[in-house]
Design a protein around this motif. Structure first.
Motif, PDB file in Angstrom:
ATOM      1  N   ASP A 129       0.963  -1.262  -0.012  1.00  0.00           N
ATOM      2  CA  ASP A 129       0.133  -0.058  -0.068  1.00  0.00           C
ATOM      3  C   ASP A 129       0.941   1.251  -0.184  1.00  0.00           C
ATOM      4  O   ASP A 129       2.148   1.188   0.092  1.00  0.00           O
ATOM      5  N   THR A 130       0.389   2.365  -0.252  1.00  0.00           N
ATOM      6  CA  THR A 130       1.326   3.704  -0.388  1.00  0.00           C
ATOM      7  C   THR A 130       0.238   4.529   0.521  1.00  0.00           C
ATOM      8  O   THR A 130      -0.834   4.759   0.491  1.00  0.00           O
ATOM      9  N   VAL A 131       0.987   5.088   1.766  1.00  0.00           N
ATOM     10  CA  VAL A 131       0.582   6.074   2.666  1.00  0.00           C
ATOM     11  C   VAL A 131       1.514   7.262   2.668  1.00  0.00           C
ATOM     12  O   VAL A 131       2.710   7.092   2.898  1.00  0.00           O
ATOM     13  N   GLY A 132       1.037   8.310   2.455  1.00  0.00           N
ATOM     14  CA  GLY A 132       1.663   9.636   2.341  1.00  0.00           C
ATOM     15  C   GLY A 132       2.850   9.486   1.589  1.00  0.00           C
ATOM     16  O   GLY A 132       4.002  10.009   1.932  1.00  0.00           O
ATOM     17  N   GLY A 133       2.844   8.961   0.351  1.00  0.00           N
ATOM     18  CA  GLY A 133       3.572   8.823  -0.595  1.00  0.00           C
ATOM     19  C   GLY A 133       4.847   7.728  -0.460  1.00  0.00           C
ATOM     20  O   GLY A 133       5.784   7.454  -1.236  1.00  0.00           O
ATOM     21  N   ALA A 134       4.640   7.079   0.665  1.00  0.00           N
ATOM     22  CA  ALA A 134       5.574   5.945   1.224  1.00  0.00           C
ATOM     23  C   ALA A 134       5.044   4.683   1.166  1.00  0.00           C
ATOM     24  O   ALA A 134       3.917   4.347   1.419  1.00  0.00           O
ATOM     25  N   MET A 135       5.674   3.815   0.207  1.00  0.00           N
ATOM     26  CA  MET A 135       5.289   2.484  -0.172  1.00  0.00           C
ATOM     27  C   MET A 135       5.582   1.553   1.057  1.00  0.00           C
ATOM     28  O   MET A 135       6.554   1.673   1.394  1.00  0.00           O
ATOM     29  N   ARG A 136       4.725   0.713   1.600  1.00  0.00           N
ATOM     30  CA  ARG A 136       5.186  -0.511   2.632  1.00  0.00           C
ATOM     31  C   ARG A 136       4.450  -1.968   2.276  1.00  0.00           C
ATOM     32  O   ARG A 136       3.231  -1.776   1.683  1.00  0.00           O
ATOM     33  N   GLU A 137       5.015  -2.887   2.167  1.00  0.00           N
ATOM     34  CA  GLU A 137       4.783  -4.163   2.110  1.00  0.00           C
ATOM     35  C   GLU A 137       3.656  -4.500   3.113  1.00  0.00           C
ATOM     36  O   GLU A 137       3.789  -4.043   4.566  1.00  0.00           O
ATOM     37  N   VAL A 138       2.393  -5.240   2.839  1.00  0.00           N
ATOM     38  CA  VAL A 138       1.315  -5.586   3.576  1.00  0.00           C
ATOM     39  C   VAL A 138       1.190  -7.386   3.350  1.00  0.00           C
ATOM     40  O   VAL A 138       1.690  -7.702   2.272  1.00  0.00           O
ATOM     41  N   THR A 139       0.727  -7.852   4.363  1.00  0.00           N
ATOM     42  CA  THR A 139       0.770  -9.296   4.109  1.00  0.00           C
ATOM     43  C   THR A 139      -0.705  -9.660   3.805  1.00  0.00           C
ATOM     44  O   THR A 139      -1.222 -10.738   3.311  1.00  0.00           O
ATOM     45  N   SER A 140      -1.789  -8.677   3.702  1.00  0.00           N
ATOM     46  CA  SER A 140      -3.156  -9.027   3.164  1.00  0.00           C
ATOM     47  C   SER A 140      -3.952  -7.484   3.029  1.00  0.00           C
ATOM     48  O   SER A 140      -3.555  -6.664   3.434  1.00  0.00           O
ATOM     49  N   PHE A 141      -4.984  -7.816   2.129  1.00  0.00           N
ATOM     50  CA  PHE A 141      -5.790  -6.524   1.931  1.00  0.00           C
ATOM     51  C   PHE A 141      -7.267  -6.834   1.990  1.00  0.00           C
ATOM     52  O   PHE A 141      -7.714  -8.309   1.605  1.00  0.00           O
ATOM     53  N   ALA A 142      -8.116  -6.049   2.692  1.00  0.00           N
ATOM     54  CA  ALA A 142      -9.414  -6.379   2.896  1.00  0.00           C
ATOM     55  C   ALA A 142     -10.411  -6.042   1.641  1.00  0.00           C
ATOM     56  O   ALA A 142      -9.780  -5.285   0.637  1.00  0.00           O
ATOM     57  N   VAL A 143     -11.325  -7.048   1.059  1.00  0.00           N
ATOM     58  CA  VAL A 143     -12.149  -6.679   0.017  1.00  0.00           C
ATOM     59  C   VAL A 143     -13.475  -6.610   0.692  1.00  0.00           C
ATOM     60  O   VAL A 143     -14.084  -7.716   0.891  1.00  0.00           O
ATOM     61  N   PRO A 144     -13.916  -5.494   0.768  1.00  0.00           N
ATOM     62  CA  PRO A 144     -15.071  -5.148   1.468  1.00  0.00           C
ATOM     63  C   PRO A 144     -16.540  -5.751   0.622  1.00  0.00           C
ATOM     64  O   PRO A 144     -16.228  -5.894  -0.464  1.00  0.00           O
ATOM     65  N   ALA A 145     -17.436  -6.321   1.629  1.00  0.00           N
ATOM     66  CA  ALA A 145     -18.736  -6.693   0.794  1.00  0.00           C
ATOM     67  C   ALA A 145     -19.447  -5.590   0.171  1.00  0.00           C
ATOM     68  O   ALA A 145     -19.165  -4.325   0.669  1.00  0.00           O
ATOM     69  N   HIS A 146     -19.951  -5.823  -1.080  1.00  0.00           N
ATOM     70  CA  HIS A 146     -20.535  -4.815  -1.773  1.00  0.00           C
ATOM     71  C   HIS A 146     -19.446  -3.660  -2.101  1.00  0.00           C
ATOM     72  O   HIS A 146     -19.848  -2.557  -2.079  1.00  0.00           O
ATOM     73  N   GLY A 147     -18.263  -4.108  -2.338  1.00  0.00           N
ATOM     74  CA  GLY A 147     -17.249  -3.042  -2.752  1.00  0.00           C
ATOM     75  C   GLY A 147     -16.275  -3.461  -3.461  1.00  0.00           C
ATOM     76  O   GLY A 147     -16.162  -4.563  -4.135  1.00  0.00           O
ATOM     77  N   GLN A 148     -15.123  -2.767  -3.533  1.00  0.00           N
ATOM     78  CA  GLN A 148     -13.866  -2.804  -4.237  1.00  0.00           C
ATOM     79  C   GLN A 148     -12.438  -2.731  -3.579  1.00  0.00           C
ATOM     80  O   GLN A 148     -12.438  -2.011  -2.616  1.00  0.00           O
ATOM     81  N   LEU A 149     -11.632  -3.614  -3.993  1.00  0.00           N
ATOM     82  CA  LEU A 149     -10.361  -3.289  -3.636  1.00  0.00           C
ATOM     83  C   LEU A 149      -9.424  -2.958  -4.851  1.00  0.00           C
ATOM     84  O   LEU A 149      -9.431  -3.684  -6.132  1.00  0.00           O
ATOM     85  N   VAL A 150      -8.865  -1.637  -5.066  1.00  0.00           N
ATOM     86  CA  VAL A 150      -8.382  -1.241  -6.040  1.00  0.00           C
ATOM     87  C   VAL A 150      -6.868  -1.160  -5.963  1.00  0.00           C
ATOM     88  O   VAL A 150      -6.247  -0.798  -5.065  1.00  0.00           O
TER      89      VAL A 150
END
Length: 148
Positions: free
Chosen positions: A77-98
């Motif tokens: 993910d990218t937060v405040g212009g800084a990239m960091r490795e993550v182990t998972s991402f939520a995919v919300p109900a009735h939503g999108q992960l972009v």
């Protein structure tokens, strides 16, 4: 008045039962669109972008990604212009992960071969609840920028 009460109670009971269990809306329903990999400028690393849509009523979680073209695929993910490795991402109900340039993205590391514009890269997305999803990701020009 009593004659109307029995059919009304039966109808209310049937409607209540119809709302219980068995609804397709209770599970994650995942689909993937807008996937692409910009042609890598480096021989050993590339980025990937896509959109995961969940039309179901249950959230899910993207837990890992693999590809035949890379020794390892990591999620960032990218937060405040800084990239960091993550182990998972939520995919919300009735939503999108972009995943998009400047935001969430995939990093294809230890490339086994350098993909070129016009190639297709196979990617497998693994989720906490849903089965794996295989995506054929087209390789675009290094400067490709989707219009969305």
């Amino acid at each position: 008045m009593r004659r109307l009460a029995v059919p009304a109670a039966a109808l209310a009971g049937a409607l209540a039962l119809a709302g219980c269990g068995g609804s397709d809306d209770s599970d994650a329903e995942l689909s993937v669109a807008a996937s692409y990999m910009p042609q890598p400028v480096s021989a050993d690393m590339a980025a990937g972008f896509l959109t995961i849509t969940n039309k179901g009523g249950t959230k899910d979680e993207l837990t890992s990604v693999t590809s035949d073209v890379a020794g390892e695929v990591t999620m960032h993910d990218t937060v405040g212009g800084a990239m960091r490795e993550v182990t998972s991402f939520a995919v919300p109900a009735h939503g999108q992960l972009v995943f998009k340039s400047g935001g969430n993205h995939l990093m294809f590391e230890k490339l086994k071969r350098k993909p070129k514009q016009g190639d297709t890269v196979t990617v497998e997305l693994k989720f906490a609840k849903s089965g794996p999803v295989t995506v054929e990701m087209p390789v675009r020009s290094a400067t490709y920028n989707p219009s969305t």
